[in-house]
Design an enzyme around this catalytic site. Structure first.
Site, PDB file in Angstrom:
ATOM      1  CB  CYS A   2     -23.832   1.571   1.863  1.00  0.00           C
ATOM      2  SG  CYS A   2     -24.511  -0.070   2.084  1.00  0.00           S
ATOM      3  NE  ARG A  27     -18.608   4.091   3.101  1.00  0.00           N
ATOM      4  CZ  ARG A  27     -18.236   4.198   4.370  1.00  0.00           C
ATOM      5  NH1 ARG A  27     -17.156   4.857   4.675  1.00  0.00           N
ATOM      6  NH2 ARG A  27     -18.949   3.656   5.326  1.00  0.00           N
ATOM      7  CD1 TRP A  74     -19.652  -4.790  -0.265  1.00  0.00           C
ATOM      8  CD2 TRP A  74     -20.738  -5.356   1.598  1.00  0.00           C
ATOM      9  NE1 TRP A  74     -19.123  -5.970   0.192  1.00  0.00           N
ATOM     10  CE2 TRP A  74     -19.765  -6.347   1.329  1.00  0.00           C
ATOM     11  CE3 TRP A  74     -21.551  -5.507   2.731  1.00  0.00           C
ATOM     12  CZ2 TRP A  74     -19.575  -7.463   2.140  1.00  0.00           C
ATOM     13  CZ3 TRP A  74     -21.364  -6.622   3.533  1.00  0.00           C
ATOM     14  CH2 TRP A  74     -20.378  -7.580   3.231  1.00  0.00           C
ATOM     15  CG  ASN A 100     -23.289   2.444   5.940  1.00  0.00           C
ATOM     16  OD1 ASN A 100     -23.238   1.225   5.781  1.00  0.00           O
ATOM     17  ND2 ASN A 100     -22.231   3.162   6.291  1.00  0.00           N
ATOM     18  N   GLY A 101     -25.977   0.271   7.149  1.00  0.00           N
ATOM     19  CA  GLY A 101     -26.097  -0.461   8.405  1.00  0.00           C
ATOM     20  C   GLY A 101     -27.022  -1.646   8.224  1.00  0.00           C
ATOM     21  CD  GLU A 486      -1.199  -6.932   3.880  1.00  0.00           C
ATOM     22  OE1 GLU A 486      -2.024  -7.570   4.548  1.00  0.00           O
ATOM     23  OE2 GLU A 486      -1.529  -5.982   3.139  1.00  0.00           O
ATOM     24  CE  LYS A 490      -3.573  -6.081   0.338  1.00  0.00           C
ATOM     25  NZ  LYS A 490      -3.545  -5.685   1.703  1.00  0.00           N
ATOM     26  CD  GLU A 493      -7.506  -7.446  -0.013  1.00  0.00           C
ATOM     27  OE1 GLU A 493      -8.608  -7.278   0.494  1.00  0.00           O
ATOM     28  OE2 GLU A 493      -6.487  -6.900   0.428  1.00  0.00           O
ATOM     29  CG  HIS A 509       4.962 -28.675  12.187  1.00  0.00           C
ATOM     30  ND1 HIS A 509       5.416 -29.757  12.904  1.00  0.00           N
ATOM     31  CD2 HIS A 509       5.857 -27.673  12.419  1.00  0.00           C
ATOM     32  CE1 HIS A 509       6.509 -29.431  13.570  1.00  0.00           C
ATOM     33  NE2 HIS A 509       6.799 -28.166  13.283  1.00  0.00           N
ATOM     34  CE  LYS A 608      -9.374   1.342   1.939  1.00  0.00           C
ATOM     35  NZ  LYS A 608      -8.206   0.478   1.824  1.00  0.00           N
TER      36      LYS A 608
END
Ligand code: AGP
Length: 613
Positions: A2, A27, A74, A100-101, A486, A490, A493, A509, A608
């Site tokens: 947050c 955030r 968040w 935040n937590g 990567e 990208k 997300e 395989h 983030k």
């Protein structure tokens, strides 16, 4: 995860807090709120959804005062609706609090409080803290004392900021554990509080970062910091060099787009001052690396999450190849619970943009407890990862706001190249000529990045072709295997397209069973030592009728007849190639998300900095 902002001083707190929240929205963005001390009492506005809902609410129903706190959330406990948005108030309405937590023992605490007759107005764990504070305040102690007692009940990691209308000259902020960074900004007769620098950069660059287990009482004239046990902490104010403009979007439509383009500068800054092109010497003073220790290292374990872990995989190839030291890459959330084998000759190196990722910090702590030396490559100045490390290579990327990491992926690739050369030099495994040659390869990095960014329209054409696909596979091999991971990350997300990165040689395989005309396959095939192998993988893909998009080196004549589309990049040294192969994939993902009309900078369900487990 947050975002938190606070202000006390002579100005109106509302615009300062709302602007700060705008800069922290990355955030968390499922609800937001603000509380301002107005005419002796707190006025609170909170709403679900993105910040603009709160901004509209404040416009319709303004609030104004000289002290305030704000939050962008968040969600962890409790749905992302208005009643669960912060700030929270207790029963008296005197105290407001943002958090935040995660209160890990919240079920027990909540049950005890309900048994005592406390009524909860939200489903959050955070509301518990405000009730605890109020209950201590009712014994007649001051806010900081009540906060200290309240916080002693909590398990977990926390950043907390609170204020009371009965003590209107102060804000109290605390940090417990790794999560919830709290930065205090010093102005002229005014003070700022934030979870992260960008929120206050436009007002001040004079800051103090709270350490874990510290609590600060902040008035408009300064701050007093104590430990949670009540011992006074002597502190000095740091001046940070971040430029406020770099936390703005400027001419760009999205932060991600801006940050992709900022890679020219970020890569230039990563190199400059750290290499001597004449002698081939590498200068990384904050790593505190001696020749003696370099020769003692038996193993490097890189711990990281997400994009940072993919950067680490490139680092493994570089360090093993150049410095001949065994390197393992461990996903931080796995490392910490695996009883890893570490000794005093092991380096545990974290890579982290935020320096706050809970899993990465816990992995570092695990490494430290087993006697390892801790290094880190971190972007956010003053972050926990930076502070607990024995040696640091600070990323030179500047603020990265877009949730999808871009410039904080390419910078650590160069950082690890520098580290590998330095280690090789100190261990005597690289000749002077080789070293000078490798260092001089860096000269062309900014120009190559510039050339690739100049090809945005070419990559956008591929985005147009892929925008409606539902699935996508990325294949890479060797040093560009992580590029496939990567690239896929990208895409998934920000565009919500199901994408998988795969090592090219593994395709046969299993994943090849998926290949048909509806499964586009993006093959990363620059002219590197794995090129020939990738060519045969392209053939195999084509034989299954999958549309093949190949990322290839300029002038390659073998690729076009095999590919449906080609994304060209200039020729580069193979060791530096991952810096350049990823940029077209960042651009591709960006344009696909834009074409699909999605919120590029704030993709759903993500934040983030992931400061929870
Ligand atoms: C990157 O695009 C992601 N949003 C995510 O994987 C990120 O890299 C990861 O959470 C690690 O973050 P850090 O670098 O701040 O530790």
């Amino acid at each position: 995860m947050c975002g938190i902002v606070g202000y006390i001083g002579p100005r109106d707190a509302t615009p300062i807090i709302l602007n700060g929240l705008k800069r922290l929205e990355y955030r968390g963005y499922d609800s937001a709120g603000i509380a301002v001390l107005q005419n002796g009492g707190f006025e609170v506005r909170r709403d679900a959804g993105k910040l603009h809902n709160l901004l509209n609410m404040v416009e319709d129903s303004p609030l104004s005062g000289k002290l305030g706190i704000g939050h962008t959330r968040w969600a962890t406990h409790g749905e992302p609706n208005a009643r669960n948005a912060h700030p929270h108030m207790g029963a008296t309405g005197d105290v407001v609090l943002v958090h935040n937590g995660i209160v890990e023992n919240y079920i027990k605490l909540r049950e005890e409080m309900i048994a005592e007759g406390i009524e909860f107005k939200s489903d959050t764990d955070s509301e518990i803290i405000v009730h605890l504070v109020e209950s201590y305040l009712s014994t007649g102690v001051k806010l900081e004392e009540a906060a200290r007692s309240a916080l002693s009940h909590l398990k977990g990691h926390h950043g907390v900021v609170m204020a009371s209308s009965k003590e209107p000259d102060k804000i109290v902020a605390a940090r417990i554990g790794n999560a919830g960074g709290v930065v205090i900004g010093f102005g002229e007769n005014e003070m700022f509080i934030a979870s992260d620098m960008p929120a206050i950069l436009e007002h001040t660059r004079e800051v103090v970062f709270l350490e874990s287990q510290q609590i600060a009482t902040i008035t408009k004239d300064g701050a007093e910091i104590n430990t949670l046990e009540g011992e006074k902490v002597e502190f000095s104010v740091d001046s940070v060099s971040w430029d406020p403009i770099s936390a703005e979007k400027g001419e760009y439509r999205h932060f991600m787009q801006k940050e992709i383009h900022e890679q020219i500068r970020s890569l230039t800054d990563t190199i400059s001052g750290r290499v001597d092109f004449e002698t081939g010497k590498i200068i990384l003073p904050q790593l505190n690396l001696t020749e003696e220790f370099a020769n003692k290292i038996e193993r490097i374990v890189i711990v990281a999450c997400g994009t940072a872990a993919y950067a680490a995989m490139v680092g493994k190839v570089l360090i093993e190849k150049i410095a001949r030291i065994p390197v393992e890459v461990d996903i931080a959330s796995e490392f910490r619970y695996r009883d890893p084998i570490i000794n005093e000759n092991t380096v545990v190196m974290a890579i982290s943009q935020s320096g706050e990722t809970a899993d990465t910090l816990a992995a570092m702590a695990e490494g430290k407890s087993r006697g390892a030396t801790l290094w880190s490559i971190v972007n956010v100045i003053g972050s926990q990862a930076m502070r607990i490390s024995d040696g640091v290579i600070p990323m030179q990327s500047g603020p990265e706001i877009g949730v999808a990491s871009t410039k904080a992926y390419t910078a650590p690739l160069i950082d690890q190249y520098l580290l590998a050369i330095l280690l090789a030099d100190l261990r005597g495994v690289l000749s002077e000529e080789e070293r000078i040659e490798m260092v001089n390869e860096l000269r062309s990095v900014p120009d190559l990045a510039d050339q690739i960014l100049g090809r945005e329209e070419q990559y956008k054409k591929v985005a147009l072709a892929l925008k409606d696909t539902e699935n996508c596979i990325y294949l890479g091999r060797g040093i560009n295997m992580p590029t496939a991971y990567e690239g896929a990350l990208k895409l998934k997300e920000i565009s919500y397209i199901h994408a998988e990165g795969y090592p090219g040689g593994e395709m046969k395989h299993g994943p090849i069973a998926l290949f048909d005309e509806d499964m586009p396959v993006i093959v990363i095939a620059p002219k590197d030592p794995w090129y020939e192998k990738m060519l045969s993988q392209i053939e195999q893909t084509k034989a299954r009728n999958a549309p093949v998009i190949v990322l290839a080196t300029d002038g390659d004549e073998q690729i076009p007849p095999l590919a449906n589309q080609v994304m060209w990049i200039p020729e580069t040294s193979w060791m530096l190639s991952p810096v350049f192969t990823v940029i077209p994939l960042q651009i591709l993902a960006y344009h696909i998300a834009v074409l699909r009309g999605l919120d590029v900078d704030q993709p759903r369900n993500l934040a983030k900095s992931v400061t929870v487990e």
